[in-house]
Design an enzyme around this catalytic site. Structure first.
Site, PDB file in Angstrom:
ATOM      1  CE  LYS A 104      -5.971  -8.452  -1.681  1.00 54.84           C
ATOM      2  NZ  LYS A 104      -6.941  -8.290  -0.681  1.00 54.84           N
TER       3      LYS A 104
ATOM      4  CE  LYS B 248      -4.398  -1.823   0.960  1.00 57.04           C
ATOM      5  NZ  LYS B 248      -5.723  -1.765   1.498  1.00 57.04           N
TER       6      LYS B 248
ATOM      7  CE  LYS C 175     -13.829  -4.134  -0.033  1.00 56.47           C
ATOM      8  NZ  LYS C 175     -12.862  -4.045   1.058  1.00 56.47           N
TER       9      LYS C 175
HETATM   10  P1  ATP Z   1      -8.736  -3.121  -0.469  1.00 53.44           P
HETATM   11  O1  ATP Z   1      -8.580  -3.427  -1.933  1.00 53.44           O
HETATM   12  O2  ATP Z   1      -9.465  -1.850  -0.169  1.00 53.44           O
HETATM   13  O3  ATP Z   1      -7.464  -3.275   0.310  1.00 53.44           O
HETATM   14  P2  ATP Z   1      -9.751  -5.784  -0.082  1.00 53.44           P
HETATM   15  O4  ATP Z   1     -10.561  -6.130  -1.289  1.00 53.44           O
HETATM   16  O5  ATP Z   1      -8.388  -6.390   0.044  1.00 53.44           O
HETATM   17  O6  ATP Z   1      -9.706  -4.215   0.100  1.00 53.44           O
HETATM   18  P3  ATP Z   1     -10.538  -6.071   2.711  1.00 53.44           P
HETATM   19  O7  ATP Z   1     -11.622  -5.254   3.289  1.00 53.44           O
HETATM   20  O8  ATP Z   1      -9.138  -5.646   3.018  1.00 53.44           O
HETATM   21  O9  ATP Z   1     -10.666  -6.200   1.135  1.00 53.44           O
HETATM   22  O10 ATP Z   1     -10.732  -7.605   3.131  1.00 53.44           O
HETATM   23  C1  ATP Z   1     -11.877  -8.165   3.726  1.00 53.44           C
HETATM   24  C2  ATP Z   1     -11.720  -9.667   3.797  1.00 53.44           C
HETATM   25  O11 ATP Z   1     -11.706 -10.217   2.483  1.00 53.44           O
HETATM   26  C3  ATP Z   1     -10.404 -10.127   4.449  1.00 53.44           C
HETATM   27  O12 ATP Z   1     -10.666 -11.234   5.284  1.00 53.44           O
HETATM   28  C4  ATP Z   1      -9.550 -10.539   3.292  1.00 53.44           C
HETATM   29  O13 ATP Z   1      -8.610 -11.528   3.638  1.00 53.44           O
HETATM   30  C5  ATP Z   1     -10.587 -11.070   2.319  1.00 53.44           C
HETATM   31  N1  ATP Z   1     -10.131 -10.953   0.924  1.00 53.44           N
HETATM   32  C6  ATP Z   1      -9.830  -9.800   0.271  1.00 53.44           C
HETATM   33  N2  ATP Z   1      -9.487 -10.061  -1.001  1.00 53.44           N
HETATM   34  C7  ATP Z   1      -9.561 -11.408  -1.153  1.00 53.44           C
HETATM   35  C8  ATP Z   1      -9.323 -12.304  -2.255  1.00 53.44           C
HETATM   36  N3  ATP Z   1      -8.943 -11.860  -3.437  1.00 53.44           N
HETATM   37  N4  ATP Z   1      -9.506 -13.637  -2.060  1.00 53.44           N
HETATM   38  C9  ATP Z   1      -9.903 -14.105  -0.849  1.00 53.44           C
HETATM   39  N5  ATP Z   1     -10.148 -13.320   0.221  1.00 53.44           N
HETATM   40  C10 ATP Z   1      -9.981 -11.986   0.079  1.00 53.44           C
END
Ligand code: ATP
Ligand code: LTN
Length: 335
Positions: free
Chosen positions: A199, A117, A202
């Site tokens: 991965k 980040k 969002k």
């Molecule tokens: P950002 O992109 O804003 O960092 P994010 O999509 O990584 O957000 P978070 O709110 O940080 O989402 O994560 C919420 C939950 O979703 C956490 O438990 C995280 O491990 C899970 N998660 C996020 N992305 C993935 C993915 N691609 N596959 C499986 N689990 C995920």
């Protein structure tokens, strides 16, 4: 929720940084609902974590309400679980300060999410981004949670939370429960549809890279049609076939079919047929979530009732933790 039962306690959180992706859903939120009968569950929309990267205030407010409604639409029942918005319970931030004094600069520097980040937001490497995992540890330890259901990317943060708890316990005497990660066997790391070595996230700039759980059926099918695969044509799970492996995992999770069954189903068929089937299965699987979300988001009064009572319950539990912690570290009783 009863506070006196012997059930184990679960805590997890999700950031209101946008609509949940299929990754958030499969890796985390989808697994939270079924845990509600067996465990005491506490789930939070972690808005305080979200501001570690720049947010538009009006958009954050909207995203937070949306995320709360999505949480309920994904099956979290506010009568069974505590579901609240993190900033409504100030005890998390208070405990975070105490825990930061048991956290080393070096261990925070090693966090891969911080490295990723800060590379992505090079103009705003703020202290909150750096101490983010301490607040996450406070979220979990404030409830003395036993288990934390998360996707694989959060494992390192959870290990840090355990280390912080252990260090506090060593300094002040046993107090915090060391939380265990609860990572699903399949789908712990859903990959980007455009770059299957990354991965799904969002905050990806390419809208075709991720499926949002509120995308309509046509959009979902279109995104899967465009998913990056490989130059072969056989639907099978094998090293080096990252794109296909990702699609097979997704299809397996939403249909309940094993990888072998999927290979048999698509024997002799091409990737086109397979991608269409995955798109349709995902869209059908998410349909009830979209419908329930549409209903809930119109009922702001109900949502408010749920998140205020959730915050009250969360506050009560964590105030007790904090009073004990303050006594342990040597603060004078306030009354
Ligand atoms: P950002 O992109 O804003 O960092 P994010 O999509 O990584 O957000 P978070 O709110 O940080 O989402 O994560 C919420 C939950 O979703 C956490 O438990 C995280 O491990 C899970 N998660 C996020 N992305 C993935 C993915 N691609 N596959 C499986 N689990 C995920
Ligand atoms: N850091 C997590 C979100 C999060 C969380 C938590 C998860 C904040 N506090 C407590 C589990 C338990 C993330 O980025 N996904």
């Amino acid at each position: 929720m009863s506070e006196t039962t012997e059930k184990k306690l679960i805590f997890s959180g999700i950031q209101p940084t946008g609509t949940f992706t299929l990754g958030n859903y499969i890796g985390a939120v989808r697994n939270w609902g079924p845990l509600q009968d067996e465990y005491n569950c506490i789930y939070s929309i972690v808005d305080m974590h979200a501001i570690t990267v720049r947010q538009d205030p009006a958009k954050l407010r909207q995203n937070t309400l949306q995320a709360y409604a999505l949480l309920l639409a994904c099956g979290i029942d506010p009568k069974k679980s505590i579901a609240f918005i993190q900033s409504h319970n100030p005890n998390h931030a208070e405990l975070s300060w105490i825990l930061s004094c048991s956290t080393q600069f070096g261990e925070l520097s090693r966090m891969t999410q911080f490295k990723d980040k800060s590379a992505k937001h090079a103009d705003d490497i703020n202290a909150g981004l750096f101490t983010y995992p301490v607040l996450m540890a406070a979220d979990i330890l404030a409830y003395n949670a036993d288990l934390v259901p998360i996707g694989a990317d959060q494992k390192q943060h959870l290990e840090l939370a355990r280390n912080i708890a252990g260090r506090f316990n060593q300094k002040y005497g046993d107090f915090f429960t060391l939380p265990e990660p609860f990572i699903p066997k399949a789908g712990a790391r859903v990959m980007s549809l455009q770059d299957p070595q990354k991965k799904m996230s969002k905050s990806d700039e390419n809208p075709n890279a991720c499926i949002l759980i509120l995308d309509d059926k046509d959009t979902i099918v279109r995104k899967f049609k465009r998913a990056v695969t490989d130059s072969e044509s056989e639907v099978c799970y094998r090293e080096g076939k990252d794109g296909i492996n990702n699609l097979m995992t997704i299809y397996s999770v939403v249909t309940g079919k094993s990888l072998d069954e999927i290979t048999a189903e698509f024997a002799g068929k091409g990737y086109g047929d397979f991608k269409l089937a995955v798109g349709e299965a995902v869209a059908d699987h998410l349909e009830p979530v979209r419908t329930e979300y549409a209903r809930l988001i119109e009922d702001k009064a109900y949502l408010k009732e749920c998140y205020t009572s959730g915050a009250e319950a969360a506050f009560r539990i964590t105030r007790k933790t904090l009073s004990k912690v303050y006594r342990k570290v040597g603060f004078v009783d306030a009354r």
